[in-house]
Design an enzyme around this catalytic site. Sequence first.
Site, short mmCIF file in Angstrom:
data_model
loop_
_atom_site.label_atom_id
_atom_site.label_comp_id
_atom_site.label_asym_id
_atom_site.label_seq_id
_atom_site.Cartn_x
_atom_site.Cartn_y
_atom_site.Cartn_z
N PRO A 294 -32.91 11.83 50.94
CG PRO A 294 -32.60 9.23 49.37
CD PRO A 294 -33.79 9.72 49.99
CB CYS B 187 -5.55 -0.89 18.00
SG CYS B 187 -4.27 -1.08 19.30
N GLY C 280 -23.96 9.40 37.09
CA GLY C 280 -23.52 10.89 35.76
C GLY C 280 -23.10 12.33 36.27
CG HIS D 73 -6.83 2.83 20.20
ND1 HIS D 73 -7.52 2.08 20.06
CD2 HIS D 73 -5.70 2.43 20.22
CE1 HIS D 73 -7.17 0.96 20.36
NE2 HIS D 73 -5.98 1.47 20.76
CD GLU E 95 -10.35 4.36 19.37
OE1 GLU E 95 -9.96 3.95 18.39
OE2 GLU E 95 -10.17 2.97 20.81
CB THR F 201 -36.16 15.62 49.37
OG1 THR F 201 -36.98 15.46 49.92
CG2 THR F 201 -36.35 16.72 47.72
N GLY G 115 -19.51 12.50 35.63
CA GLY G 115 -18.83 13.12 34.92
C GLY G 115 -19.59 13.60 33.75
N1 GLN Z 1 -3.51 -6.47 22.23
C1 GLN Z 1 -2.53 -5.39 20.83
C2 GLN Z 1 -1.46 -5.13 21.08
O1 GLN Z 1 -0.86 -5.27 21.82
C3 GLN Z 1 -3.60 -4.64 19.81
C4 GLN Z 1 -3.72 -3.58 21.30
C5 GLN Z 1 -5.28 -2.59 20.80
O2 GLN Z 1 -6.34 -3.10 20.13
N2 GLN Z 1 -5.19 -1.88 21.85
O3 GLN Z 1 -0.31 -4.60 20.38
#
Ligand code: GLN
Length: 541
Positions: A179, A384, A5, A515, A517, A177, A7
């Site tokens: 370690p 993607c 943990g 992406h 996300e 303790t 990060g």
């Molecule tokens: N494989 C696909 C490409 O290279 C999609 C890549 C991805 O989903 N990041 O375009």
Amino acid sequence: MSGVGKGIAASSIGAIFKARGFTVTMIKIDPYINVDAGTMNPTEHGEVFVLEDGDETDQDMGNYERFLNISLTRTNYMTTGRVYQEVIRKERNLEYKGKNVEVVPDIPFEIIRRIELASDKANSDITIIEIGGTIGEYQNMLFLEAARMMKSRAHDDVAFVMVSYLPIPSKIGEMKTKPTQYASRTLNSAGIQTDLIIARASVPLDQKRKDKIAMFCNIKTEGVISAPDVESIYDVPINFERDNLSSVLGAVLKLNLKNKPLNFGPWKSFVNKSKSVKKEVNIAVVGKYFSSGDFILSDVYISVLEALKYSAYKLNHKIKLHYIGSQTFEKDAKKPTRQLGGLKELNQYDGILVPGGFGSNGVEGIISVIQYAREHKIPYFGLCYGMQLLVIEYARHVLKLKDANTAEINKDSKNLVIDIMPDQKKKVAEGNYGGTMRLGAYEAVITRGTVAYEAYKNDAVEERHRHRYEVNPDYIQKLTDAGLVFSGKSPDGILMEIAELPKSKHPFFLGTQFHPEFLARPLAPHPLFTAFIKASIKKGS
Ligand code: GLN
């Protein structure tokens, strides 16, 4: 130690100081030789997190960006490979002026230069540096040496925090303790005395253990911060402050905290909400990298999973996630990851998401899933690869181009609706794969009156990319005539960024070439994820 943990601990310290009004930046040091994380196998290394400037980095960078709600750049990410590459480049370029270039001090000097550069660039009051790996191993020694040098140069400006794991052997039932004591001594032998110890354990530390650690590791008792296992990673900053982390660390760094009260309101309400929501929304994620032996590797899609959660909380729901290995629905799958009773089982989900991916494994199965979701009006969100496969599915079943495909899978298909762009083709022919990905933030222009526009409420957005292939311009008109809407395009109109079906035809059927996300944050959920969850909740109710 990896997985303990560090990060999250580093991100949490960052989040706390940010909540106190400081400008904070973060640096991740990965001790491996790889120059970036782009070439690493996701099942071994987890997600590749892409930064705004296109750097392919470790998933911890994603945690930093999410916890601190900031955007980082390639200067914030360092590997042994990068450091050596730069030192060797400078040497070849005569920048050392004929001097002997040595592992010590030249490598630590380069490490320090990078740390200072990142701090200057961010104009930060505080720079938090996470050194990966475990104390005592060869790999991170030069980074520790750099850290030691920095402390000796500016004593009050550098503080050390050690994250240590305290086991409770099941037969004994008592927290050990030792370690931690040894780890602290090993750190001493590198010339470093830690100021704080973050004591990771399944339960909080008792006073006796805190005193013991303090005595044997040369720190004040208040420097021992309890870090028990928690329900949610977002509890960690709040827990650290229970042990007054920021005032203890602030004292070491001689920070004036008087006029810097902790403003944890928004963070706490996010955490409280995440715990109080009761209603569930069932989301199936159909992906490739889910299992390693007997274990489910959800880390591979960590940004996607977090993004789903943030939007669900915003809409007063929690996500019930169902992982489906992409080969499950392959007709000729030799070993399906999980046997479902056919595609109609997909009806039990409120929404289906296909994240990014590469290669041909499971692709035919995913295409059947997308077809089913389209025909049965199950909300579908493709990221993607998930967007490229949406386009292929539409071309095959609506445009009736039976062999529609991506050049990634079958270069000989007559209908390459997803193809490499001409200028990239040359690079691939030369075997220069590394230079052929579209990486990092690019602008997309959004068409008004579309599902995408309704979500973004913006005519132009910037989103992060990581892909090699694009929607083939030769098919755009045909696909559009057949009803597919390209609601996001590159400013020159050549690259398709978002494909969707209008609301009149489907509750939510949308894919993004980028992406989204990577931009979802706990305190700022991503509008497209929110739109997808909204449609999914509607289906489920
Ligand atoms: N494989 C696909 C490409 O290279 C999609 C890549 C991805 O989903 N990041 O375009």
